[in-house]
Scaffold this motif. Structure first.
Motif, PDB file in Angstrom:
ATOM      1  N   VAL A  40       0.317  -1.340   0.069  1.00 35.47           N
ATOM      2  CA  VAL A  40       0.282  -0.254   0.059  1.00 35.47           C
ATOM      3  C   VAL A  40       0.804   1.151   0.017  1.00 35.47           C
ATOM      4  N   GLN A  41       0.558   2.210  -0.818  1.00 37.55           N
ATOM      5  CA  GLN A  41       1.353   3.307  -1.105  1.00 37.55           C
ATOM      6  C   GLN A  41       0.278   3.953  -0.677  1.00 37.55           C
ATOM      7  N   ARG A  42       1.017   6.182  -0.065  1.00 36.43           N
ATOM      8  CA  ARG A  42       0.170   6.831   0.306  1.00 36.43           C
ATOM      9  C   ARG A  42       0.440   7.622  -0.451  1.00 36.43           C
ATOM     10  N   GLY A  43      -0.185   8.606  -1.591  1.00 34.73           N
ATOM     11  CA  GLY A  43       1.149   9.478  -2.216  1.00 34.73           C
ATOM     12  C   GLY A  43       1.656   9.149  -3.584  1.00 34.73           C
ATOM     13  N   ILE A  44       2.620  10.213  -4.186  1.00 31.80           N
ATOM     14  CA  ILE A  44       3.624   9.830  -4.954  1.00 31.80           C
ATOM     15  C   ILE A  44       4.513   8.433  -4.543  1.00 31.80           C
ATOM     16  N   SER A  45       4.793   9.006  -3.260  1.00 27.23           N
ATOM     17  CA  SER A  45       6.459   8.912  -2.707  1.00 27.23           C
ATOM     18  C   SER A  45       6.338   7.074  -2.288  1.00 27.23           C
ATOM     19  N   ASN A  48       7.456   6.230   1.014  1.00 27.04           N
ATOM     20  CA  ASN A  48       6.099   6.090   2.025  1.00 27.04           C
ATOM     21  C   ASN A  48       4.113   5.062   1.763  1.00 27.04           C
ATOM     22  N   SER A  49       5.241   4.037   2.046  1.00 29.17           N
ATOM     23  CA  SER A  49       4.546   2.769   1.251  1.00 29.17           C
ATOM     24  C   SER A  49       4.346   1.714   2.548  1.00 29.17           C
ATOM     25  N   TRP A  50       4.029   0.837   2.879  1.00 25.47           N
ATOM     26  CA  TRP A  50       4.313  -0.465   3.835  1.00 25.47           C
ATOM     27  C   TRP A  50       3.253  -1.668   2.977  1.00 25.47           C
ATOM     28  N   GLN A  51       3.466  -3.090   3.985  1.00 23.42           N
ATOM     29  CA  GLN A  51       2.804  -3.831   3.784  1.00 23.42           C
ATOM     30  C   GLN A  51       1.833  -4.537   4.244  1.00 23.42           C
ATOM     31  N   ILE A  52       0.737  -5.180   3.699  1.00 26.99           N
ATOM     32  CA  ILE A  52      -0.287  -5.486   4.815  1.00 26.99           C
ATOM     33  C   ILE A  52      -0.663  -7.161   4.302  1.00 26.99           C
TER      34      ILE A  52
END
Length: 515
Positions: A40-45, A48-52
């Motif tokens: 999952v990524q927030r915005g364009i960076s 700024n992402s994480w795994q679920i």
């Protein structure tokens, strides 16, 4: 008063309107079920992402909760036998990815709490209804004349803003609405100025602003009370919705899509533009115009939620106007959002995408002219007209407004200066975000162009030519060295003979950088 005195420690001021995207990276089978690993990524960076990790049952639970929206969402069907087969898992993964794409690109669904909690449990684990109830209970300890009738569950789109139906104990038949909201990422006012301005809102009198009955604030949130309106908002009129119903149920999938009459469009549009001009002239930042923030009182539109900009809340349409660098002031944001609202009034639904390439037939070409000036490719690229310019356009210039109420909103000079500085800070964050999005798009276009089939063919041809040219140069150099060495031997030079190195054969394969 006993209203909570300090904001919670370690408070995260997320911009909830920044889009989340989700990509299934892999799947793993564990005994009787399959888990899907999602990035999952927030915005364009990318940073700024994480795994679920989610199972099919988690998707199914989310889908059941979203049924209130009345949409037919493409969740792959259940399968009891053969659900551990490799081909089936691969096919289901494709289906689940499509499902994620649909819910993250739907403007209303992507902003709802259910989807946010599914994709970002770390930042959306709090129970905001419970937090709001605690705050409201503290408020009632010092203001015992008010009483909660019932929570108005999920009637708005904001995750951190909650509503309660109220009554005054000695006037039990009268109904009011209490709204409680947390601070947002654009809160730049000092705590003192913020609280003073919130408490100033009940003194704002304007024929096209919905009156605030009571307002108070602390360092971390604000609480406001207004009269409850049975007719609801302009959006309720357009979608023929019941005001007390949840936001998803009211607006996600209207049963009948029908725009308003031309005279309604002209009158409501003129009233809204008049109040925007009033706020702009006062130096009061708004930036939160949409059909749910316009209360309908008979044939009169009245603007809601002036407190949003003071709280620093992000706008409903932020993910749209953050794409366009020329929409970089709160005034231009209001004008662009007015275009969205006008489109909804005209066609009974929001535009499929913005900018709008072509507009469907409208009740008048004068409507299309205003829509083109606020939502077209040219307008989004070159900038918005002013509110004064829109008021002069044929659609609104001949509308006669009859009101005897004189506008009043006295803002002390010191607070006007605080508002001006806060407005500049809000616009600065928007401009920075637009700059980052613009750079990201340029880079993405360059990479896409670099990785296209046509470009690959061009690079292969160039590489072959370069390789042939290099081979030819090496061959000529070898011949020259050979002739020179023979000449030296013929002249009796004492230098020993050395055998020239063979030229490197041209490479038959071209190596490309990964894309």
């Amino acid at each position: 008063m006993a209203f909570m005195e300090k904001p919670p420690a370690g408070k995260v001021l997320l911009d909830d309107t920044v889009p989340l995207t989700a990509a299934i990276e892999a799947s793993q089978s564990l005994q009787s079920h399959t888990e899907y690993i999602i990035r999952v990524q927030r915005g364009i960076s990318v940073e700024n992402s994480w795994q679920i990790v989610r199972r099919y049952s988690d998707f199914d639970l989310l889908n059941n909760s979203l049924q209130i929206a009345g949409l037919s969402l493409p969740l792959p069907p259940k399968k009891l036998i053969g659900n551990m087969d490799r081909e089936f898992i691969a096919e289901r993964q494709k289906g689940l990815q499509n499902y994620l794409n649909v819910i993250t690109t739907n403007h209303i669904l992507s902003n709802c709490e259910l989807v946010k909690k599914f994709l970002d449990p770390n930042n959306y684990s709090a129970n905001y209804t419970e937090i709001a109830l605690q705050q409201v209970s503290m408020f009632f300890r010092s203001e015992p004349k008010w009483e909660v009738v019932e929570p108005l569950k999920d009637i708005g789109w904001r995750i951190r803003k909650k509503y309660f139906l109220m009554k005054i104990k000695n006037q039990p038949k009268e109904r009011l609405v209490l709204s409680w909201a947390d601070l947002g990422p654009d809160k730049y006012l000092s705590d003192k100025d913020f609280q003073c301005l919130i408490k100033l809102l009940p003194s704002c009198l304007h024929p096209y602003i919905y009156r605030v009955t009571f307002a108070t604030a602390n360092e971390s949130s604000a609480l406001l009370i207004r009269m409850f309106n049975e007719k609801g908002t302009l959006k309720d009129l357009i979608y023929k919705a019941k005001p007390k119903d949840p936001f998803l149920k009211k607006y996600c999938n209207p049963k009948k899509i029908q725009g308003l009459e031309l005279q309604q469009i002209k009158t409501y549009g003129r009233q809204i533009l008049e109040v925007l001009k009033f706020l702009h002239d006062k130096g009061f930042p708004y930036g939160h115009l949409h059909a749910s923030n316009v209360m309908l009182d008979g044939d009169t539109c009245r603007l809601l939620d002036l407190e949003n900009s003071l709280l620093g809340l992000p706008a409903f349409y932020r993910s749209y106007f953050s794409q366009f660098r020329k929409i970089n002031t709160l005034e231009s944001v209001d004008v662009h959002c007015f275009g969205h609202l006008l489109y909804e009034m005209t066609y009974g639904r929001p535009p499929d995408s913005v900018p709008v390439d072509s507009f469907p037939p409208a009740p008048s070409m004068a409507v299309v002219a205003v829509l083109e000036s606020t939502l077209s490719c040219e307008a989004c690229k070159n900038g918005m007209p002013t509110v004064s310019r829109l008021l002069q356009m044929p659609l609104f210039s001949d509308v006669l407004l009859t009101t005897s109420e004189k506008p009043q909103f006295k803002i002390p000079t010191k607070l006007k200066e605080a508002l001006r500085i806060a407005k500049e800070c809000i616009e600065k964050r928007l401009i920075e975000e637009q700059k980052q999005i613009h750079q990201h798009r340029r880079l993405a276009r360059a990479q896409s162009h670099h990785g296209s089939e046509e470009e690959r063919k061009k690079r292969k041809i160039l590489a072959r030519k370069k390789s042939k040219r290099s081979a030819l140069e090496n061959s000529e150099e070898h011949s020259a060295k050979y002739n020179n060495s023979n000449n030296s031997a013929g002249s009796g030079a004492s230098s020993p003979l050395t055998s020239p190195s063979s030229p490197t054969p041209p490479s038959t394969s071209v190596e490309h950088a990964p894309f």
